[in-house]
Scaffold this motif. Structure first.
Motif: not given
Length: 417
Positions: A41-69
């Motif tokens: 699923e594209p959205r999950q792939a994008e979120l996982f790749s961001l977590a992989l590159r910048f871990e540890p991350v928070t849900r708020a960070q992932l929302a800010a970086w992707t523009g998702l709510d």
């Protein structure tokens, strides 16, 4: 809470390129294009790749970086946590520890053992391979010498090396994310074909599909300098940089480019051929047949020829002395450095990278070249770029190329190549 170099705004996801079709029935835990099943699923792939590159991350960070709510991020992450790709690792080291009156803020980290990846470096006389976890940490290595560079024999050797490595790693076959292969030359990433490799003597040799048929695993093939750029971008000195170049020094001179957070290979797969930048039309003949390429002026053979030494390592040792031989060796490094500086000026003027990383077998010699590099870059670099671009040396040698190739497999497997 945002990472200083994290992606800004929502990006359109590009499909994974270079990953083969499934060649053998029964390969489990795979989705379209060789992606891990949990990341189709594209959205999950994008979120996982961001977590992989910048871990540890928070849900708020992932929302800010992707523009998702926030609720969409939370829903998308739940299957990744349930399936063992991500795990909650407690509150972040800094910043808020609680989200208002709700549950405490939890950082997310990647489970590096969820999959393994295999990286292969193909040279003219040796096949080297490593097995890594999802963070690119090497878990095991294996190699075999080549009796010839005849394509069928080479692919058979790669298949044997990879098979033995996977068996010794004790990883379940379905947990092998894929195999990345790096080689010197022009690689068509869409077809996985080596269009031209002077060092291997190859022209139009299919690599990806025949190798995938032998292994029963997804295979991705790239120019070896590009694999280093990927590794530096995700796990190394370029982590967080959106625009960078990795310049490799050695027998040849290569360059991998990451532009706007993506590996850039150009329209035909030959972007980054810095070693064949024409600098002196009256210069020595290069291995490609042209005159005055950077590689002919600053590669290992040029340094050895100008210094009278049999290797760059010997020239480095000789250069520490005070006799005429030492001066000749220092002059050889200065001449190579001047050519490299002019080439880097052209690279910076065209691409404007945040960071240039010097790597490769002869990266240790950069210290002797650096004064001449800096001088030439200052003269030929436009608008003060010489003082703005960061140049760093990655002196790592062990597993340098193979770990880069494993990163290629990781990126393809998480759908972000």
């Amino acid at each position: 809470m945002s990472h200083p170099h994290a992606p800004g705004g929502r990006r359109r996801r590009r499909p994974a390129a270079g990953a083969t079709r499934e060649s053998v029935a029964g390969i489990r835990a795979r989705g379209a294009g060789g992606q891990a099943a949990g990341l189709v699923e594209p959205r999950q792939a994008e979120l996982f790749s961001l977590a992989l590159r910048f871990e540890p991350v928070t849900r708020a960070q992932l929302a800010a970086w992707t523009g998702l709510d926030a609720s969409t991020v939370t829903r998308s992450l739940r299957p990744l946590i349930d399936d063992g790709y991500l795990r909650e690792s407690g509150p972040p080291a800094s910043g808020p520890t609680a989200g208002g009156r709700g549950r405490p803020v939890q950082s997310l980290s990647v489970n590096p053992a969820r999959h393994v990846a295999v990286g292969v470096k193909l040279g003219p006389s040796l096949v080297s391979a490593v097995c890594t976890d999802l963070r690119g940490t090497v878990l095991g290595r294996h190699e075999a010498r080549l009796g010839s560079t005849e394509p069928t024999a080479v692919l058979d050797t790669i298949s044997t090396v990879v098979g033995q490595l996977v068996d010794s790693s004790r990883a379940a076959r379905e947990d092998v994310l894929g195999v990345g292969v790096g080689l010197s030359g022009h690689v068509d990433r869409e077809s996985g074909t080596c269009r031209l490799s002077a060092i291997l003597g190859w022209r139009d040799v299919a690599v990806r599909d025949p190798l995938a048929d032998r292994l029963g695993l997804p295979v991705t093939v790239q120019n070896d300098a590009n694999t280093l750029a990927l590794a530096e971008h995700w796990f190394g000195r370029g982590r967080g940089a959106r625009t960078l170049a990795v310049v490799t020094l050695g027998i040849g001179i290569g360059c991998g480019l990451v532009l706007d957070d993506r590996l850039h290979t150009g329209g035909h797969g030959i972007a980054g051929e810095l070693g064949h930048l024409p600098l002196d039309p009256a210069g020595p003949v290069c291995t490609c047949g042209a005159r005055g390429c950077l590689e002919a002026l600053a590669g290992d053979a040029a340094i050895c020829g100008a210094s009278g030494c049999t290797s760059v390592a010997e020239a480095m040792e000789v250069a520490t002395g005070s006799d005429p031989a030492a001066r000749r060796a220092r002059d050889a490094f200065a001449s190579a450095g001047s050519a490299l500086g002019r080439a880097l000026a052209g690279l910076c003027n065209l691409v404007d990278p945040e960071l240039v990383i010097i790597a490769g077998e002869s990266a240790a010699a950069y210290e002797l070249m650096e004064p001449a590099v800096r001088e030439a870059l200052a003269v030929h670099g436009f608008s003060g770029i010489a003082s703005q671009v960061r140049i760093e040396v990655d002196p790592a040698q062990a597993d340098l190329w193979t770990r880069g190739a494993a990163t290629l497999a990781i990126r393809a497997g998480v759908g972000q190549l």
